[in-house]
Design a protein around this motif. Structure first.
Motif, PDB file in Angstrom:
ATOM      1  N   PHE A  28       0.839  -1.201   0.000  1.00  0.00           N
ATOM      2  CA  PHE A  28       0.000   0.000   0.000  1.00  0.00           C
ATOM      3  C   PHE A  28       0.873   1.249   0.000  1.00  0.00           C
ATOM      4  CE2 PHE A  28      -2.042   3.441   2.362  1.00  0.00           C
ATOM      5  CZ  PHE A  28      -3.135   3.661   1.544  1.00  0.00           C
ATOM      6  N   ALA A  29       1.945   1.236   0.781  1.00  0.00           N
ATOM      7  CA  ALA A  29       2.840   2.398   0.850  1.00  0.00           C
ATOM      8  C   ALA A  29       3.526   2.625  -0.490  1.00  0.00           C
ATOM      9  CB  ALA A  29       3.872   2.194   1.955  1.00  0.00           C
ATOM     10  N   LEU A  30       3.912   1.554  -1.169  1.00  0.00           N
ATOM     11  CA  LEU A  30       4.603   1.705  -2.452  1.00  0.00           C
ATOM     12  C   LEU A  30       3.670   2.149  -3.566  1.00  0.00           C
ATOM     13  CD1 LEU A  30       7.061  -1.309  -2.472  1.00  0.00           C
ATOM     14  CD2 LEU A  30       7.589   1.100  -2.170  1.00  0.00           C
ATOM     15  N   SER A  31       2.368   2.094  -3.347  1.00  0.00           N
ATOM     16  CA  SER A  31       1.437   2.509  -4.388  1.00  0.00           C
ATOM     17  C   SER A  31       1.198   4.020  -4.372  1.00  0.00           C
ATOM     18  CB  SER A  31       0.103   1.781  -4.232  1.00  0.00           C
ATOM     19  OG  SER A  31      -0.539   2.218  -3.046  1.00  0.00           O
ATOM     20  N   GLN A  32       1.811   4.719  -3.442  1.00  0.00           N
ATOM     21  CA  GLN A  32       1.620   6.160  -3.342  1.00  0.00           C
ATOM     22  C   GLN A  32       2.536   6.885  -4.325  1.00  0.00           C
ATOM     23  OE1 GLN A  32      -0.877   7.157  -1.344  1.00  0.00           O
ATOM     24  NE2 GLN A  32      -1.125   4.981  -1.054  1.00  0.00           N
ATOM     25  N   PRO A  33       2.008   7.733  -5.210  1.00  0.00           N
ATOM     26  CA  PRO A  33       2.820   8.401  -6.238  1.00  0.00           C
ATOM     27  C   PRO A  33       3.987   9.238  -5.705  1.00  0.00           C
ATOM     28  CG  PRO A  33       0.506   8.601  -6.759  1.00  0.00           C
ATOM     29  CD  PRO A  33       0.577   8.002  -5.387  1.00  0.00           C
ATOM     30  N   PRO A  34       3.840  10.051  -4.641  1.00  0.00           N
ATOM     31  CA  PRO A  34       5.008  10.824  -4.190  1.00  0.00           C
ATOM     32  C   PRO A  34       6.173   9.946  -3.759  1.00  0.00           C
ATOM     33  CG  PRO A  34       3.016  11.725  -3.250  1.00  0.00           C
ATOM     34  CD  PRO A  34       2.634  10.436  -3.898  1.00  0.00           C
ATOM     35  N   LEU A  35       5.873   8.834  -3.108  1.00  0.00           N
ATOM     36  CA  LEU A  35       6.937   7.931  -2.683  1.00  0.00           C
ATOM     37  C   LEU A  35       7.623   7.303  -3.885  1.00  0.00           C
ATOM     38  CD1 LEU A  35       8.490   6.476  -0.451  1.00  0.00           C
ATOM     39  CD2 LEU A  35       6.714   4.722  -0.475  1.00  0.00           C
ATOM     40  N   MET A  36       6.854   6.916  -4.900  1.00  0.00           N
ATOM     41  CA  MET A  36       7.451   6.309  -6.090  1.00  0.00           C
ATOM     42  C   MET A  36       8.302   7.322  -6.846  1.00  0.00           C
ATOM     43  SD  MET A  36       6.786   3.233  -5.843  1.00  0.00           S
ATOM     44  CE  MET A  36       7.483   2.742  -7.398  1.00  0.00           C
ATOM     45  N   ILE A  37       7.870   8.578  -6.900  1.00  0.00           N
ATOM     46  CA  ILE A  37       8.680   9.614  -7.558  1.00  0.00           C
ATOM     47  C   ILE A  37       9.993   9.796  -6.795  1.00  0.00           C
ATOM     48  CG2 ILE A  37       8.804  12.083  -8.086  1.00  0.00           C
ATOM     49  CD1 ILE A  37       5.752  11.923  -8.618  1.00  0.00           C
ATOM     50  N   PHE A  38       9.924   9.876  -5.480  1.00  0.00           N
ATOM     51  CA  PHE A  38      11.127  10.026  -4.667  1.00  0.00           C
ATOM     52  C   PHE A  38      12.077   8.850  -4.868  1.00  0.00           C
ATOM     53  CE2 PHE A  38      13.231   8.967  -0.610  1.00  0.00           C
ATOM     54  CZ  PHE A  38      14.050  10.083  -0.482  1.00  0.00           C
ATOM     55  N   GLY A  40      12.221   6.847  -7.390  1.00  0.00           N
ATOM     56  CA  GLY A  40      12.721   6.890  -8.763  1.00  0.00           C
ATOM     57  C   GLY A  40      13.873   7.864  -8.919  1.00  0.00           C
ATOM     58  N   VAL A  41      13.761   9.038  -8.306  1.00  0.00           N
ATOM     59  CA  VAL A  41      14.838  10.035  -8.380  1.00  0.00           C
ATOM     60  C   VAL A  41      16.092   9.517  -7.689  1.00  0.00           C
ATOM     61  CG1 VAL A  41      15.535  12.331  -7.564  1.00  0.00           C
ATOM     62  CG2 VAL A  41      13.293  11.996  -8.618  1.00  0.00           C
ATOM     63  N   ILE A  42      15.945   8.938  -6.517  1.00  0.00           N
ATOM     64  CA  ILE A  42      17.093   8.386  -5.800  1.00  0.00           C
ATOM     65  C   ILE A  42      17.734   7.251  -6.607  1.00  0.00           C
ATOM     66  CG2 ILE A  42      17.805   7.173  -3.693  1.00  0.00           C
ATOM     67  CD1 ILE A  42      17.168  10.148  -3.310  1.00  0.00           C
ATOM     68  N   GLY A  43      16.897   6.398  -7.210  1.00  0.00           N
ATOM     69  CA  GLY A  43      17.429   5.306  -8.036  1.00  0.00           C
ATOM     70  C   GLY A  43      18.194   5.827  -9.237  1.00  0.00           C
ATOM     71  N   CYS A  44      17.681   6.870  -9.883  1.00  0.00           N
ATOM     72  CA  CYS A  44      18.391   7.466 -11.039  1.00  0.00           C
ATOM     73  C   CYS A  44      19.721   8.066 -10.614  1.00  0.00           C
ATOM     74  CB  CYS A  44      17.516   8.511 -11.710  1.00  0.00           C
ATOM     75  SG  CYS A  44      16.165   7.806 -12.660  1.00  0.00           S
TER      76      CYS A  44
END
Length: 57
Positions: A28-38, A40-44
């Motif tokens: 459920f936590a991973l389905s939140q868009p702000p967390l996924m954007i964050f 994604g940026v850290i992964g990049c």
């Protein structure tokens, strides 16, 4: 007025049980868009740092 009769209380007058809530976990936590954007940026940033260390002089 206070009811003093000895008659049994019918079951229909009891309050219905509330439905149990399902626990919310990690998915459920991973389905939140702000967390996924964050993430994604850290992964990049980590990917760019790794590519820079491996291939750039």
């Amino acid at each position: 007025m206070l009811d003093t009769s000895r008659e049994p209380v019918p079951a229909a007058t009891e309050a219905p049980a509330a439905p149990a809530e399902e626990p919310r976990g990690c998915l459920f936590a991973l389905s939140q868009p702000p967390l996924m954007i964050f993430l994604g940026v850290i992964g990049c940033l980590l990917l760019m740092a790794a590519v820079h260390d491996l291939f750039v002089l």
